[in-house]
Write a protein that holds these residues in place. Sequence first.
Motif, PDB file in Angstrom:
ATOM      1  N   ALA A 183      -6.181  -3.336  -6.391  1.00 31.74           N
ATOM      2  CA  ALA A 183      -6.101  -2.602  -5.124  1.00 31.74           C
ATOM      3  C   ALA A 183      -5.182  -3.343  -4.162  1.00 31.74           C
ATOM      4  O   ALA A 183      -5.124  -4.583  -4.158  1.00 31.74           O
ATOM      5  N   THR A 184      -4.461  -2.580  -3.333  1.00 30.64           N
ATOM      6  CA  THR A 184      -3.567  -3.167  -2.331  1.00 30.64           C
ATOM      7  C   THR A 184      -3.575  -2.282  -1.090  1.00 30.64           C
ATOM      8  O   THR A 184      -3.771  -1.061  -1.189  1.00 30.64           O
ATOM      9  N   PRO A 185      -3.399  -2.858   0.100  1.00 34.22           N
ATOM     10  CA  PRO A 185      -3.471  -2.061   1.335  1.00 34.22           C
ATOM     11  C   PRO A 185      -2.432  -0.957   1.390  1.00 34.22           C
ATOM     12  O   PRO A 185      -1.285  -1.131   0.967  1.00 34.22           O
ATOM     13  N   ILE A 186      -2.839   0.161   1.952  1.00 33.01           N
ATOM     14  CA  ILE A 186      -1.946   1.308   2.075  1.00 33.01           C
ATOM     15  C   ILE A 186      -1.099   1.221   3.330  1.00 33.01           C
ATOM     16  O   ILE A 186      -0.041   1.846   3.426  1.00 33.01           O
ATOM     17  N   ARG A 187      -1.541   0.448   4.328  1.00 34.83           N
ATOM     18  CA  ARG A 187      -0.784   0.342   5.578  1.00 34.83           C
ATOM     19  C   ARG A 187      -0.955  -1.058   6.161  1.00 34.83           C
ATOM     20  O   ARG A 187      -1.803  -1.827   5.743  1.00 34.83           O
ATOM     21  N   GLY A 188      -0.105  -1.337   7.137  1.00 36.57           N
ATOM     22  CA  GLY A 188      -0.213  -2.606   7.849  1.00 36.57           C
ATOM     23  C   GLY A 188       0.701  -3.689   7.334  1.00 36.57           C
ATOM     24  O   GLY A 188       0.730  -4.784   7.886  1.00 36.57           O
ATOM     25  N   GLY A 189       1.464  -3.396   6.268  1.00 37.99           N
ATOM     26  CA  GLY A 189       2.355  -4.404   5.700  1.00 37.99           C
ATOM     27  C   GLY A 189       3.661  -3.788   5.239  1.00 37.99           C
ATOM     28  O   GLY A 189       3.842  -2.564   5.247  1.00 37.99           O
ATOM     29  N   LEU A 190       4.549  -4.664   4.820  1.00 36.14           N
ATOM     30  CA  LEU A 190       5.845  -4.243   4.314  1.00 36.14           C
ATOM     31  C   LEU A 190       5.691  -3.521   2.977  1.00 36.14           C
ATOM     32  O   LEU A 190       4.824  -3.865   2.172  1.00 36.14           O
ATOM     33  N   ASP A 191       6.529  -2.510   2.754  1.00 35.54           N
ATOM     34  CA  ASP A 191       6.611  -1.898   1.424  1.00 35.54           C
ATOM     35  C   ASP A 191       7.476  -2.809   0.549  1.00 35.54           C
ATOM     36  O   ASP A 191       8.686  -2.609   0.411  1.00 35.54           O
ATOM     37  N   GLY A 192       6.851  -3.825  -0.006  1.00 36.82           N
ATOM     38  CA  GLY A 192       7.577  -4.867  -0.719  1.00 36.82           C
ATOM     39  C   GLY A 192       8.239  -4.369  -1.994  1.00 36.82           C
ATOM     40  O   GLY A 192       7.688  -3.515  -2.705  1.00 36.82           O
ATOM     41  N   ILE A 193       9.402  -4.928  -2.287  1.00 35.97           N
ATOM     42  CA  ILE A 193      10.095  -4.587  -3.529  1.00 35.97           C
ATOM     43  C   ILE A 193       9.350  -5.180  -4.723  1.00 35.97           C
ATOM     44  O   ILE A 193       9.216  -4.532  -5.767  1.00 35.97           O
ATOM     45  N   THR A 194       8.857  -6.405  -4.600  1.00 41.44           N
ATOM     46  CA  THR A 194       8.046  -6.972  -5.681  1.00 41.44           C
ATOM     47  C   THR A 194       6.730  -6.213  -5.794  1.00 41.44           C
ATOM     48  O   THR A 194       6.213  -6.015  -6.905  1.00 41.44           O
ATOM     49  N   ARG A 195       6.176  -5.764  -4.686  1.00 38.78           N
ATOM     50  CA  ARG A 195       4.979  -4.905  -4.699  1.00 38.78           C
ATOM     51  C   ARG A 195       5.249  -3.649  -5.523  1.00 38.78           C
ATOM     52  O   ARG A 195       4.415  -3.227  -6.345  1.00 38.78           O
ATOM     53  N   LYS A 196       6.407  -3.040  -5.319  1.00 40.71           N
ATOM     54  CA  LYS A 196       6.795  -1.870  -6.106  1.00 40.71           C
ATOM     55  C   LYS A 196       6.854  -2.210  -7.586  1.00 40.71           C
ATOM     56  O   LYS A 196       6.448  -1.412  -8.445  1.00 40.71           O
TER      57      LYS A 196
END
Length: 308
Positions: free
Chosen positions: A216-229
């Motif tokens: 699970a990872t937050p849906i808001r409040g942070g950057l849409d990270g490229i590594t996250r993608k």
Amino acid sequence: MDAVNTDLSALRGKYAGAAAYLDGSFMPLAEAKIPVTHWGYRRSDVTYDVVGVKDGRFFRLDDHIKRFRASMTALHMDPPESDEEIRDILMKLVLMADVRDAYVSMECLRASPAPGALRHPASCRAYLSCSAVPWISIITPEMEVRGMHLIVSKVRRMPVDSFDPRVKNFMWGDLTESLFEAKAAGADFAVLLDHDGNVTEGPGFNVFCITDGVVATPIRGGLDGITRKSVFELCEELGLKLEVREVSEDELRNADEIFTSTTAGGIMPASRLDGRIFGNDRPGPISMKLKEAFWAKRAQGWHGTDIL
């Protein structure tokens, strides 16, 4: 823009170790100077992005440039360089620095109003400052082995209705304070919550937790990270269930595993949170599976762009 059309073979090693592009010109990084009167300095009126190079190959270069352009657009910045020219500049900087593993930064900042002009950001031209230096990682070799030691910061992340965290920026006051809080607690980094008590991000990284095999990872409040993608893609490939939603502080604290993700470190598992030891005080098995898959695929050229 000088040197944009220069023969590439003549560029390698021109500014060995650290190369810069500032306001239309290439130069050694040590010569790149930002006037102290410019609003990029005085008001942190800057957006930026960072792309990594490993073994002479950019990772997700076009994704980073696309996000950079979106950030510039959101901040009403329109430098003269096109996306294709930015791509060309970054390529040339790595050649000039002559580094196989590089940390490549692109920034767009506002100058200052011309004499007599209205003191408004619309009166300030926007220009680029880019650089390539040897690879920088935010984690140490020790952290790689033992896992990151985290705390939940008492500092709340800047509200999303004050500034959109998906626009990369230099307004790091809350993140910087959390780093000092972590240091005082004997930890490596902090995770920040929003004002509703939900997880946002850490200073320069996205946050994931794993409970009963579900990532699970937050849906808001942070950057849409490229590594996250990239983590999203790996979860699908590995058959791991992924949920993008609100993640409460309690869920984070009670998770089976925690890991973070960033360009300057890849997938970074944690082993402690506020002194709580996860597993055997080492990175968890699912986190490690994702980390190993990430670097193995990177070595195979996944989402890679070779430097000419």
